[in-house]
Design an enzyme around this catalytic site. Structure first.
Site, PDB file in Angstrom:
ATOM      1  N   LYS A  81     -13.391   1.845  10.558  1.00  0.00           N
ATOM      2  CA  LYS A  81     -12.079   2.245  11.109  1.00  0.00           C
ATOM      3  C   LYS A  81     -12.203   2.573  12.596  1.00  0.00           C
ATOM      4  O   LYS A  81     -11.309   2.238  13.391  1.00  0.00           O
ATOM      5  CB  LYS A  81     -11.516   3.447  10.335  1.00  0.00           C
ATOM      6  N   TYR A 132     -17.028   3.170   5.809  1.00  0.00           N
ATOM      7  CA  TYR A 132     -15.565   3.108   6.000  1.00  0.00           C
ATOM      8  C   TYR A 132     -15.172   3.719   7.346  1.00  0.00           C
ATOM      9  O   TYR A 132     -14.419   3.121   8.108  1.00  0.00           O
ATOM     10  CB  TYR A 132     -14.876   3.847   4.846  1.00  0.00           C
ATOM     11  N   GLY A 141       0.844  -1.193   0.000  1.00  0.00           N
ATOM     12  CA  GLY A 141       0.000   0.000   0.000  1.00  0.00           C
ATOM     13  C   GLY A 141       0.880   1.243   0.000  1.00  0.00           C
ATOM     14  O   GLY A 141       2.112   1.152   0.063  1.00  0.00           O
ATOM     15  N   ALA A 175      -5.490  -2.243   4.960  1.00  0.00           N
ATOM     16  CA  ALA A 175      -6.840  -1.797   5.307  1.00  0.00           C
ATOM     17  C   ALA A 175      -7.728  -1.883   4.083  1.00  0.00           C
ATOM     18  O   ALA A 175      -7.243  -1.873   2.946  1.00  0.00           O
ATOM     19  CB  ALA A 175      -6.814  -0.348   5.808  1.00  0.00           C
ATOM     20  N   ASP A 178      -3.377 -12.053   4.829  1.00  0.00           N
ATOM     21  CA  ASP A 178      -4.735 -11.643   4.434  1.00  0.00           C
ATOM     22  C   ASP A 178      -5.546 -11.294   5.676  1.00  0.00           C
ATOM     23  O   ASP A 178      -5.848 -12.164   6.500  1.00  0.00           O
ATOM     24  CB  ASP A 178      -5.390 -12.788   3.656  1.00  0.00           C
ATOM     25  N   VAL A 189       1.357   3.551   2.299  1.00  0.00           N
ATOM     26  CA  VAL A 189       2.124   3.663   3.545  1.00  0.00           C
ATOM     27  C   VAL A 189       3.006   2.427   3.736  1.00  0.00           C
ATOM     28  O   VAL A 189       4.166   2.535   4.144  1.00  0.00           O
ATOM     29  CB  VAL A 189       1.168   3.877   4.742  1.00  0.00           C
ATOM     30  N   THR A 237      -9.641   0.257   1.965  1.00  0.00           N
ATOM     31  CA  THR A 237      -9.599   1.720   1.806  1.00  0.00           C
ATOM     32  C   THR A 237     -10.505   2.240   0.677  1.00  0.00           C
ATOM     33  O   THR A 237     -10.434   3.421   0.338  1.00  0.00           O
ATOM     34  CB  THR A 237      -8.152   2.198   1.540  1.00  0.00           C
ATOM     35  N   ASP A 287       2.166  -9.045   1.965  1.00  0.00           N
ATOM     36  CA  ASP A 287       0.945  -8.486   1.368  1.00  0.00           C
ATOM     37  C   ASP A 287      -0.151  -9.514   1.580  1.00  0.00           C
ATOM     38  O   ASP A 287       0.050 -10.506   2.279  1.00  0.00           O
ATOM     39  CB  ASP A 287       1.154  -8.120  -0.105  1.00  0.00           C
TER      40      ASP A 287
END
Ligand code: NDP
Length: 301
Positions: free
Chosen positions: A133, A129, A10, A64, A40, A12, A66, A30
């Site tokens: 979070k 979303y 990703g 995440a 995962d 970040v 996203t 990943d």
């Protein structure tokens, strides 16, 4: 020092592969995992087994769900990845006595007012979303791990697609361009997030009684702008570098949120107060312009 990094590709996660490297052995995964390891976040049992197998000193979760608009129709999947998986990571980190670093978002707030949000300000997510979070944050707190929950905003990176690159392209292709001018926040580079994460980890790993430093922090660039202000800055930078645009920075249209409807409502006020982070870790966040300028220099040369 063993660090498990999830979501390595990703925005970040990619920068964390670089910034965490000097701290110790980084096992970066990943979602496809590898060598009997599960990366995962939708596979809660596999994730727990991987943490137990590796027994890391630190878990950094940069993975995440996203897709903000898609989350409106995939609430259960967003909740699994953004809420349940962080809860599992916190439970396993707690059992190991490991630190957990997790990223959260300005979308946990309702976007009202014009004040900067302090870390303990009341939350009120507007979207699926945002709710997922916030539930992830709560799950981490409930599991009692030593955790750094880092809320950030408007993330961009030189690698891959980003808002700035899209604006540059559209300004060379189109005859007119309108951008939302009534949502405010700070564009924050993935590089900055990754560098500050490494600096924070350095401190918590080397300080006695560092459990006191665990908690929720706002990690964003300093200053504020609107999406329109961000786009105008990008076009001005291109003009200074001699790029020919069909839509100049002066011609960029400013529109209201209502003129650009999207499935997931966006918070209008995403201004995050940085004082807690700067004080606790003796850091000074650079202005958003500084990071954006560097990124533009990288992608334009
Ligand atoms: P990206 O979308 O760039 O990266 C997210 C990563 O998570 C991708 O590599 C994605 O992999 C991976 N991922 C998605 N689902 C799974 C899964 N089931 N298992 C494992 N990996 C998965 O996000 P950012 O780097 O921008 O975001 C980092 C953090 O910052 C996130 O917690 C995000 O919520 C938060 N944040 C982001 C903001 C932004 O503007 N982007 C703003 C505020 C906070 P794949 O490519 O395979 O889907």
């Amino acid at each position: 020092m063993k660090i498990l990094l999830l979501g390595k590709n990703g925005q970040v996660g990619w920068e964390l592969q670089r910034s965490l490297a000097p701290l110790g052995e980084v096992i970066a995964l990943d979602r496809s995992g590898g060598e009997g390891l599960c990366g995962d976040l939708a596979d809660l049992d596999g994730l727990a087994a991987t943490v137990r197998k590796l027994a890391p000193d630190v878990i950094v979760n940069a993975a995440a769900y996203t897709a903000v608009d898609k989350a409106e129709s995939e609430e259960a999947l967003a909740a699994l990845i953004n809420s349940e998986a962080p809860g599992v990571l916190a439970r396993e980190a707690s059992a190991l006595g490991a630190w957990l670093v997790h990223y959260s978002t300005d979308y946990v707030f309702d976007g009202s007012g014009e004040q900067r949000w302090e870390t303990d300000a009341p939350t009120g997510p507007l979207s699926s979303y945002g709710r997922s979070k916030l539930a992830g944050e709560d799950a981490i707190r409930a599991n009692g791990a030593k955790a750094l929950i880092l809320r950030t905003s408007w993330v961009y990176a030189a690698r891959g697609h980003n808002f700035a690159k899209t604006m540059l392209r559209l300004a060379t292709e189109r005859d007119s361009l309108n951008v939302v001018a009534d949502q405010f926040g700070a564009p924050t580079g993935a590089e900055l997030i990754a560098d500050v994460t490494a600096l924070m980890l350095c401190q918590v790993l080397r300080t006695k009684d560092s459990a006191d430093l665990a908690g929720t922090y706002h990690l964003a660039a300093a200053g504020e702008t609107s999406w329109h202000g961000f786009a105008r800055y990008v076009l001005q930078h291109a003009e200074q570098n001699g790029v020919t645009l069909k839509v100049s920075s002066d011609q960029l249209g400013a529109i209201a949120t209502e003129a650009y409807p999207l499935p997931a409502p966006r918070p209008r006020n995403s201004r995050l107060a940085l004082g807690k982070l700067e004080h606790a870790f003796q850091l000074k966040m650079p202005s958003w312009e500084q990071g954006v300028q560097r990124m533009l220099d990288e992608v334009q040369h």
